[in-house]
Scaffold this motif. Structure first.
Motif, PDB file in Angstrom:
ATOM      1  N   ARG A  98       0.834  -1.203   0.000  1.00  0.00           N
ATOM      2  CA  ARG A  98       0.000   0.000   0.000  1.00  0.00           C
ATOM      3  C   ARG A  98       0.872   1.258   0.000  1.00  0.00           C
ATOM      4  N   LEU A  99       1.930   1.265   0.810  1.00  0.00           N
ATOM      5  CA  LEU A  99       2.810   2.431   0.868  1.00  0.00           C
ATOM      6  C   LEU A  99       3.539   2.632  -0.466  1.00  0.00           C
ATOM      7  N   ALA A 100       4.090   1.541  -1.004  1.00  0.00           N
ATOM      8  CA  ALA A 100       4.833   1.645  -2.268  1.00  0.00           C
ATOM      9  C   ALA A 100       3.923   2.101  -3.400  1.00  0.00           C
ATOM     10  N   SER A 101       2.689   1.603  -3.429  1.00  0.00           N
ATOM     11  CA  SER A 101       1.750   1.998  -4.472  1.00  0.00           C
ATOM     12  C   SER A 101       1.408   3.474  -4.383  1.00  0.00           C
ATOM     13  N   GLY A 102       1.506   4.048  -3.180  1.00  0.00           N
ATOM     14  CA  GLY A 102       1.239   5.471  -2.994  1.00  0.00           C
ATOM     15  C   GLY A 102       2.457   6.353  -3.147  1.00  0.00           C
ATOM     16  N   GLY A 103       3.576   5.769  -3.545  1.00  0.00           N
ATOM     17  CA  GLY A 103       4.775   6.571  -3.782  1.00  0.00           C
ATOM     18  C   GLY A 103       5.677   6.748  -2.588  1.00  0.00           C
ATOM     19  N   THR A 104       5.451   5.989  -1.510  1.00  0.00           N
ATOM     20  CA  THR A 104       6.307   6.057  -0.320  1.00  0.00           C
ATOM     21  C   THR A 104       7.369   4.967  -0.382  1.00  0.00           C
ATOM     22  N   VAL A 105       8.599   5.303  -0.023  1.00  0.00           N
ATOM     23  CA  VAL A 105       9.679   4.315   0.018  1.00  0.00           C
ATOM     24  C   VAL A 105       9.956   3.933   1.466  1.00  0.00           C
ATOM     25  N   LEU A 106      10.501   2.723   1.650  1.00  0.00           N
ATOM     26  CA  LEU A 106      10.729   2.157   2.977  1.00  0.00           C
ATOM     27  C   LEU A 106      12.226   2.047   3.227  1.00  0.00           C
ATOM     28  N   LEU A 107      12.753   2.851   4.122  1.00  0.00           N
ATOM     29  CA  LEU A 107      14.165   2.764   4.493  1.00  0.00           C
ATOM     30  C   LEU A 107      14.300   1.688   5.562  1.00  0.00           C
ATOM     31  N   TRP A 108      14.978   0.608   5.204  1.00  0.00           N
ATOM     32  CA  TRP A 108      14.963  -0.598   6.028  1.00  0.00           C
ATOM     33  C   TRP A 108      15.911  -0.485   7.216  1.00  0.00           C
ATOM     34  N   ARG A 109      15.388  -0.879   8.391  1.00  0.00           N
ATOM     35  CA  ARG A 109      16.176  -0.892   9.625  1.00  0.00           C
ATOM     36  C   ARG A 109      16.148  -2.260  10.303  1.00  0.00           C
ATOM     37  N   GLY A 110      15.615  -3.264   9.609  1.00  0.00           N
ATOM     38  CA  GLY A 110      15.502  -4.587  10.204  1.00  0.00           C
ATOM     39  C   GLY A 110      16.556  -5.549   9.695  1.00  0.00           C
ATOM     40  N   ASP A 111      16.191  -6.829   9.684  1.00  0.00           N
ATOM     41  CA  ASP A 111      17.080  -7.896   9.252  1.00  0.00           C
ATOM     42  C   ASP A 111      17.206  -7.889   7.722  1.00  0.00           C
ATOM     43  N   PHE A 112      18.417  -8.023   7.215  1.00  0.00           N
ATOM     44  CA  PHE A 112      18.642  -7.932   5.772  1.00  0.00           C
ATOM     45  C   PHE A 112      17.876  -9.020   5.016  1.00  0.00           C
ATOM     46  N   HIS A 113      17.895 -10.246   5.524  1.00  0.00           N
ATOM     47  CA  HIS A 113      17.219 -11.331   4.817  1.00  0.00           C
ATOM     48  C   HIS A 113      15.706 -11.154   4.836  1.00  0.00           C
ATOM     49  N   ASN A 114      15.179 -10.543   5.894  1.00  0.00           N
ATOM     50  CA  ASN A 114      13.744 -10.249   5.910  1.00  0.00           C
ATOM     51  C   ASN A 114      13.385  -9.184   4.865  1.00  0.00           C
ATOM     52  N   ALA A 115      14.305  -8.270   4.619  1.00  0.00           N
ATOM     53  CA  ALA A 115      14.077  -7.288   3.549  1.00  0.00           C
ATOM     54  C   ALA A 115      13.982  -7.995   2.204  1.00  0.00           C
ATOM     55  N   ARG A 116      14.803  -9.001   1.980  1.00  0.00           N
ATOM     56  CA  ARG A 116      14.730  -9.762   0.727  1.00  0.00           C
ATOM     57  C   ARG A 116      13.404 -10.502   0.611  1.00  0.00           C
ATOM     58  N   LEU A 117      12.938 -11.074   1.727  1.00  0.00           N
ATOM     59  CA  LEU A 117      11.643 -11.753   1.702  1.00  0.00           C
ATOM     60  C   LEU A 117      10.514 -10.775   1.388  1.00  0.00           C
ATOM     61  N   LEU A 118      10.604  -9.573   1.956  1.00  0.00           N
ATOM     62  CA  LEU A 118       9.586  -8.564   1.666  1.00  0.00           C
ATOM     63  C   LEU A 118       9.604  -8.191   0.189  1.00  0.00           C
ATOM     64  N   LEU A 119      10.789  -8.041  -0.377  1.00  0.00           N
ATOM     65  CA  LEU A 119      10.902  -7.707  -1.793  1.00  0.00           C
ATOM     66  C   LEU A 119      10.282  -8.804  -2.654  1.00  0.00           C
ATOM     67  N   GLN A 120      10.503 -10.060  -2.284  1.00  0.00           N
ATOM     68  CA  GLN A 120       9.912 -11.162  -3.032  1.00  0.00           C
ATOM     69  C   GLN A 120       8.385 -11.130  -2.946  1.00  0.00           C
TER      70      GLN A 120
END
Length: 392
Positions: free
Chosen positions: A62-84
């Motif tokens: 929902r955020l990405a579709s509205g033009g908002t970007v997410l600056l990641w502060r969590g686990d790197f591998h979880n960021a990859r899972l989110l991207l998938q």
């Protein structure tokens, strides 16, 4: 007569890139900033929120579709899972897909979909410290990949999309492994941002065409240096290879050294032609008229056919008497309705060029046989040609 070949390897002086713009956000009640890394030259995001392992894919979508970007502060591998997870949402087929009225419309819709996909999947951002370390849990050591793409560590921290960061890793692996080129009996190692010769049909054409001379050749837009090396392998005594991209020139220098061709190739940072004339001038320009959206796409898209038309209009003035210009060009633009064969041949005529011969080859890449590709009809009909051109 060609200039004497250099007796030792020269060092390339590369012009540094312009300073990257800054991305700004608030964190802990304090304003923060970092260099914005974006290979496509996309605008700096202004709607930035912090995100970590607690965010779910639906909220991120929902955020990405509205033009908002997410600056990641969590686990790197979880960021990859989110991207998938975001990629699965992007790639879902719409219930009522629009049926294009023509292959040209299909092409433009395909490019629009690619741009939209890149924008949405570029919404997950990763921080990178000034020393090229990634300050996230379970983050891999990417110093080598980042150093190859961005240069030596130092300066300021930066922010890059996770999608682009993973592309850097892929480019690093391609550079290490290289691409086997049968005609060379060797490998080409593409650098980040330099188009890899994975489609080898055009290389085979240059390997087969009869040489008009073995004294001197110009290789216009050398890229990885693959055609310059091939001309040397075929016996050309001296090759002048040009490019405007410092990355390409560094890549070509590396490959020529690996293949033992350095002493017979002169690399020049110049637009199109070097000074003088040659009995052979070779050019493999981008095949499609259009605006590139990244450094790699400059090898595919040629705005207003600038490089193609520039090569043709200047060719006769750089050919030695009886010399040949070899234009390597796919006809995919014709099948997509982006340029006609009559337009191409009219450019030959206007430039004072005649066609001596034409060698054709069918593509071997997987998309040529992929009936699910929206551009399958054009790709299945595609031919890559080596036009042997002479001055009238």
């Amino acid at each position: 007569m060609p200039p004497p070949p250099p007796t030792e390897t020269s060092t390339l002086t590369l012009t540094p890139n312009a300073p990257a713009p800054l991305i700004r956000w608030d964190e802990g009640g304090q304003p923060q900033q970092a260099l914005w890394r974006c290979e496509s030259g996309g605008a700096v995001p202004h709607k930035v929120v912090l995100a970590d392992d607690r965010i779910n894919a639906d909220t991120a979508w929902r955020l990405a579709s509205g033009g908002t970007v997410l600056l990641w502060r969590g686990d790197f591998h979880n960021a990859r899972l989110l991207l998938q997870a975001l990629a699965r949402r992007v790639d879902r087929k719409p219930h009522k897909a629009h049926t294009p009225a023509s292959i040209t419309e299909a092409f433009h819709l395909h490019r629009m979909a690619q741009a939209q996909r890149a924008r949405l999947l570029g919404a997950v951002l990763i921080p990178v410290d000034a020393d090229h370390a990634i300050p996230l849990r379970r983050a891999p050591d990417l110093h080598a990949a980042l150093g190859e793409a961005w240069g030596a560590a130092g300066g300021q921290p930066s922010v890059v999309s996770l999608r682009e960061l993973l592309g850097l890793v892929g480019a690093h692996e391609w550079r290490k492994k290289g691409v086997e080129i049968a005609a060379l009996k060797g490998r080409i190692h593409p650098h980040y941002g330099v188009f890899s010769p994975v489609r080898g049909e055009y290389v085979d054409l240059v390997a087969q065409a009869p040489l008009p001379s073995e004294t001197l050749a110009f290789d216009i837009g050398t890229g990885t240096g693959v055609l310059a090396a091939l001309l040397v392998r075929r016996g050309v005594e001296h090759v002048v290879a040009t490019d405007t991209d410092p990355r390409a020139l560094a890549c070509a220098a590396d490959n020529l050294a690996r293949l033992g061709c350095t002493a017979r190739v002169e690399l020049l940072k110049t637009d199109l032609f070097p000074s003088g004339r040659a009995p052979l001038v070779v050019c493999n320009p981008p095949w499609l008229p259009g605006k590139p959206s990244s450094a790699l796409e400059h090898a595919i898209y040629d705005p207003d056919s600038r490089m193609l038309r520039g090569f043709l209009s200047g060719l006769a003035a750089h050919l030695a008497p009886g010399g040949e210009g070899w234009l390597i060009l796919s006809d995919l633009a014709e099948h997509l309705g982006l340029r006609t064969r009559e337009t191409l041949t009219s450019w030959f005529d206007a430039a004072g060029l005649r066609v001596i011969d034409r060698l054709d080859i069918r593509p071997r890449h997987p998309k040529a046989a992929d009936s699910s590709d929206p551009l399958h009809a054009a790709r299945a009909a595609e031919l890559t040609s080596l036009w042997r051109l002479g001055a009238v």
